[in-house]
Design a protein around this motif. Structure first.
Motif, short mmCIF file in Angstrom:
data_model
loop_
_atom_site.label_atom_id
_atom_site.label_comp_id
_atom_site.label_asym_id
_atom_site.label_seq_id
_atom_site.Cartn_x
_atom_site.Cartn_y
_atom_site.Cartn_z
N ASP A 69 0.84 -1.21 0.00
CA ASP A 69 0.00 0.00 0.00
C ASP A 69 0.87 1.25 0.00
O ASP A 69 0.60 2.20 -0.75
CB ASP A 69 -0.94 0.02 1.21
CG ASP A 69 -2.09 -0.95 1.09
OD1 ASP A 69 -2.28 -1.54 0.01
OD2 ASP A 69 -2.80 -1.12 2.10
N LYS A 73 0.30 2.61 -3.69
CA LYS A 73 -0.89 3.46 -3.62
C LYS A 73 -0.53 4.89 -3.26
O LYS A 73 -1.34 5.64 -2.72
CB LYS A 73 -1.89 2.89 -2.61
CG LYS A 73 -2.48 1.57 -3.04
CD LYS A 73 -3.51 1.06 -2.07
CE LYS A 73 -4.11 -0.25 -2.58
NZ LYS A 73 -5.09 -0.79 -1.63
N ASP A 74 0.68 5.28 -3.60
CA ASP A 74 1.12 6.65 -3.33
C ASP A 74 0.65 7.58 -4.44
O ASP A 74 0.25 7.12 -5.51
CB ASP A 74 2.64 6.70 -3.17
CG ASP A 74 3.38 6.30 -4.44
OD1 ASP A 74 2.98 5.29 -5.06
OD2 ASP A 74 4.33 6.99 -4.82
N GLU A 75 0.72 8.87 -4.19
CA GLU A 75 0.27 9.86 -5.17
C GLU A 75 1.30 10.13 -6.26
O GLU A 75 0.95 10.53 -7.36
CB GLU A 75 -0.09 11.16 -4.47
CG GLU A 75 -1.29 11.03 -3.54
CD GLU A 75 -1.61 12.32 -2.82
OE1 GLU A 75 -0.97 13.35 -3.09
OE2 GLU A 75 -2.52 12.28 -1.98
N PRO A 78 1.60 5.93 -8.51
CA PRO A 78 0.67 4.84 -8.18
C PRO A 78 0.85 3.64 -9.11
O PRO A 78 0.98 3.80 -10.32
CB PRO A 78 -0.71 5.48 -8.33
CG PRO A 78 -0.51 6.70 -9.15
CD PRO A 78 0.90 7.14 -8.94
#
Length: 125
Positions: A69, A73-75, A78
């Motif tokens: 995650d 799921k980083d900005e 992604p």
């Protein structure tokens, strides 16, 4: 627990992570819905401390999911492992001088989920 250091001391008092402790870690780290760098570093510190011990199977599952995650799921990138993330991950996996089972599971999960898998990570598998 007011800090991650206090939580770490409490969790590592018996030298292993059990299922109830995994649930507790999950509640604390996902309280805001995301895993940040400090929390990801914290997870690697825990993993290094309990590597090779009789931890609950939930530990490896949670460790893998939380780090995936954080990375995927980083900005900024992604679904991808960018160069900065690759360098961070290599340093964390190599921190204790060996790639343990939880770290191998993590690398396999990243390889399966990411759009591409950097060669530097491939060498750790």
């Amino acid at each position: 627990m007011s800090t991650l250091e206090e939580l770490k001391r409490d969790l590592l008092a018996d030298g292993v992570i059990d299922a109830a402790e995994v649930a507790r870690i999950k509640d604390v780290l996902y309280a805001d819905g995301v895993i940040d760098k400090e929390e990801a570093d914290f997870l690697f510190e825990l993993n290094d401390a309990v590597s090779g011990k009789e931890n609950a199977p939930e530990w490896e599952e949670f460790f893998t999911q939380a780090i995936c995650d954080f990375l995927l799921k980083d900005e900024v990138s992604p679904g991808e492992i960018d160069a900065e993330e690759e360098a961070w991950l290599i340093s964390k996996v190599n921190n204790d001088g060996r790639v343990d089972e939880a770290e191998k599971a993590l690398l396999r999960a990243i390889k399966a989920q990411a759009k591409s898998f950097p060669a530097g990570l491939e060498s750790l598998l």
